[in-house]
Design an enzyme around this catalytic site. Structure first.
Site, PDB file in Angstrom:
ATOM      1  N   HIS A  70      44.387  30.284  -2.791  1.00 38.46           N
ATOM      2  CA  HIS A  70      44.005  29.391  -1.706  1.00 38.46           C
ATOM      3  C   HIS A  70      44.960  29.582  -0.527  1.00 38.46           C
ATOM      4  CE1 HIS A  70      41.656  26.428  -4.487  1.00 38.46           C
ATOM      5  NE2 HIS A  70      41.194  27.672  -4.523  1.00 38.46           N
ATOM      6  N   GLU A  72      46.709  27.516   1.355  1.00 37.84           N
ATOM      7  CA  GLU A  72      47.998  26.820   1.316  1.00 37.84           C
ATOM      8  C   GLU A  72      48.945  27.450   0.309  1.00 37.84           C
ATOM      9  OE1 GLU A  72      45.058  23.884  -0.616  1.00 37.84           O
ATOM     10  OE2 GLU A  72      44.982  25.783   0.428  1.00 37.84           O
ATOM     11  N   CYS A  98      43.032  21.275  -2.999  1.00 36.45           N
ATOM     12  CA  CYS A  98      42.577  20.962  -4.356  1.00 36.45           C
ATOM     13  C   CYS A  98      43.755  20.377  -5.136  1.00 36.45           C
ATOM     14  CB  CYS A  98      42.044  22.223  -5.037  1.00 36.45           C
ATOM     15  SG  CYS A  98      43.333  23.429  -5.456  1.00 36.45           S
ATOM     16  N   CYS A 101      46.680  23.024  -5.790  1.00 37.99           N
ATOM     17  CA  CYS A 101      47.496  23.298  -4.607  1.00 37.99           C
ATOM     18  C   CYS A 101      48.304  22.074  -4.190  1.00 37.99           C
ATOM     19  CB  CYS A 101      46.618  23.795  -3.461  1.00 37.99           C
ATOM     20  SG  CYS A 101      46.011  25.473  -3.729  1.00 37.99           S
TER      21      CYS A 101
END
Length: 143
Positions: A70, A72, A98, A101
């Site tokens: 992802h 981040e 999510c 993360c």
């Protein structure tokens, strides 16, 4: 910093995160992230496959491959391999994090998350709120 001036910066950094997300090879979603500390961009990231893998995020059925990182996570990992620290930083991201993360965000020391679109599962946001991370929602049409 005054609230009005901070909002101006927030919008600008979110626009930058949007542009950064356009670099992603993912077809289902293109997500961008910028990490800012002391008014300096210390990292950036977008969703995609790990270094050395093909730039195809989806399998033949159109599902996202399990190993896609992802945005981040990519931005935080970039900081981890530098001399910088996320402690006290702000994460600007085009899609709210999510739950996986969110653990990375909290553990990295990021204190504020500004996001444009809410992810369908809000458990990551709930976790961050419980951890004391400041959350700010700035919808896409306002940036």
């Amino acid at each position: 910093m005054k609230k009005k001036k901070q909002e101006k910066y927030d919008r600008a950094y979110l626009r930058m995160a949007q542009e950064w997300g356009k670099l992603s090879f993912c077809e289902r979603k293109q997500v961008g992230a910028i990490i800012v500390k002391d008014r300096m961009i210390i990292s950036d990231g977008y969703n995609g496959t790990p270094t050395g893998f093909e730039n195809q995020c989806e399998d033949e059925k159109g599902d996202t491959k399990w190993y896609v990182l992802h945005a981040e996570a990519n931005a935080i990992l970039k900081v981890a391999s530098s001399t910088q620290s996320c402690d006290g930083a702000t994460l600007y991201i085009t899609l709210s994090p999510c739950r996986e993360c969110s653990k990375l965000i909290h553990q990295s020391g990021i204190k504020r998350v500004v996001y444009q679109v809410a992810y369908k599962d809000d458990s990551g946001l709930k976790f961050l709120a419980k951890a004391g991370v400041t959350l700010e929602y700035l919808p896409v049409n306002e940036c």
